[in-house]
Design a protein around this motif. Structure first.
Motif, PDB file in Angstrom:
ATOM      1  N   ASP A 100       0.812  -1.230   0.098  1.00  0.00           N
ATOM      2  CA  ASP A 100       0.073   0.083   0.234  1.00  0.00           C
ATOM      3  C   ASP A 100       0.934   1.131   0.119  1.00  0.00           C
ATOM      4  N   ASN A 101       2.073   1.259   0.881  1.00  0.00           N
ATOM      5  CA  ASN A 101       2.963   2.505   0.861  1.00  0.00           C
ATOM      6  C   ASN A 101       3.403   2.666  -0.523  1.00  0.00           C
ATOM      7  N   LYS A 111       3.115   5.902  -3.052  1.00  0.00           N
ATOM      8  CA  LYS A 111       4.291   6.827  -3.362  1.00  0.00           C
ATOM      9  C   LYS A 111       4.255   6.993  -4.983  1.00  0.00           C
ATOM     10  N   VAL A 112       3.976   5.821  -5.463  1.00  0.00           N
ATOM     11  CA  VAL A 112       3.824   5.945  -7.001  1.00  0.00           C
ATOM     12  C   VAL A 112       2.695   7.224  -7.349  1.00  0.00           C
ATOM     13  N   ALA A 141       3.094  10.756  -9.218  1.00  0.00           N
ATOM     14  CA  ALA A 141       2.416  11.155 -10.531  1.00  0.00           C
ATOM     15  C   ALA A 141       1.594  12.361 -10.257  1.00  0.00           C
ATOM     16  N   ILE A 142       1.236  12.793  -9.272  1.00  0.00           N
ATOM     17  CA  ILE A 142       0.413  13.948  -9.117  1.00  0.00           C
ATOM     18  C   ILE A 142       1.316  14.909  -8.823  1.00  0.00           C
ATOM     19  N   GLU A 143       2.408  14.838  -8.490  1.00  0.00           N
ATOM     20  CA  GLU A 143       3.394  15.844  -8.132  1.00  0.00           C
ATOM     21  C   GLU A 143       4.114  16.253  -9.400  1.00  0.00           C
ATOM     22  N   SER A 144       4.298  15.220 -10.467  1.00  0.00           N
ATOM     23  CA  SER A 144       5.055  15.550 -11.722  1.00  0.00           C
ATOM     24  C   SER A 144       3.922  16.264 -12.639  1.00  0.00           C
ATOM     25  N   ARG A 189      -7.382   7.535 -12.993  1.00  0.00           N
ATOM     26  CA  ARG A 189      -7.132   6.184 -13.803  1.00  0.00           C
ATOM     27  C   ARG A 189      -5.932   5.386 -13.293  1.00  0.00           C
ATOM     28  N   LEU A 190      -5.001   6.094 -12.928  1.00  0.00           N
ATOM     29  CA  LEU A 190      -3.674   5.492 -12.461  1.00  0.00           C
ATOM     30  C   LEU A 190      -4.177   4.798 -11.229  1.00  0.00           C
ATOM     31  N   ALA A 191      -4.837   5.503 -10.248  1.00  0.00           N
ATOM     32  CA  ALA A 191      -5.363   5.055  -9.035  1.00  0.00           C
ATOM     33  C   ALA A 191      -6.294   3.822  -9.293  1.00  0.00           C
TER      34      ALA A 191
END
Length: 136
Positions: free
Chosen positions: A30-31, A35-36, A40-43, A51-53
Motif C-alpha cells: 500500500d505504501n 508513493k507512485v 504522478a500527481i507531483e509531476s 485512472r492511475l489509482a
C-alpha cells in the motif's frame, strides 16, 4: 523445559509472526502504491491520477470466478477425503488407538469440507446464472 517451550512457540509465537508478516507485506505494498500516486500527481505530466489509482487497485474476482474456485476446492477436498478414508479403512485392522483412526478422521474432515464447498457451489450457481440472464 523444552517440553513447555515448543508448544508455546508453535501455538503463540508462530501465529503472531505469520500475522505480522502478512500485515507488514500488505502495508508495504500500500505504501508503494501511494508513493507512485504521489509522484504522478507531483509531476503533473498530463497523467490522469484517477485512472492511475484505478489501475493500482487489487483485481476483484467476478462471481463466475468465485463459483469456479468453489467447485475446484470442493472437488479437491472431496477426493482427498475419500482417498484418506479409503486408505484408513484398508490400512487398519483394528481401531484401538488414535493413530489407527487418524486417516479416517482426517478423511472425514476433508470430506465434510469438500461436500460443503460443493453444496455452496450448487446453491449459488443458480443465483449466478440468474444474474447473467438478467444482464443480457
Amino acid at each position: 523445559m523444552e517440553d513447555i517451550l515448543v508448544p508455546i512457540f508453535v501455538c503463540v509465537v508462530l501465529p503472531v509472526a505469520i500475522v505480522l508478516i502478512v500485515f507488514l507485506a500488505s502495508m508495504n505494498s500500500d505504501n508503494k502504491r501511494a508513493k507512485v500516486l504521489i509522484k504522478a500527481i507531483e509531476s503533473n505530466n498530463g497523467i490522469d491520477a484517477d485512472r492511475l489509482a484505478e489501475a493500482f487497485k487489487k483485481p476483484v474476482k467476478t462471481a463466475r470466478e468465485i463459483l469456479n474456485l468453489r467447485l475446484l476446492r470442493g472437488c479437491i477436498f472431496t477426493f482427498i477425503g475419500l482417498a484418506l478414508a479409503i486408505f484408513g479403512i484398508i490400512d487398519s485392522d483394528s481401531y484401538n488407538t488414535i493413530e489407527d483412526n487418524m486417516g479416517l478422521m482426517l478423511g472425514g474432515i476433508s470430506l465434510a469440507i469438500g461436500i460443503s464447498y460443493l453444496v455452496v457451489f450448487f446453491v449459488t450457481r443458480r443465483n449466478v446464472n440468474d444474474e447473467a440472464t438478467d444482464k443480457n
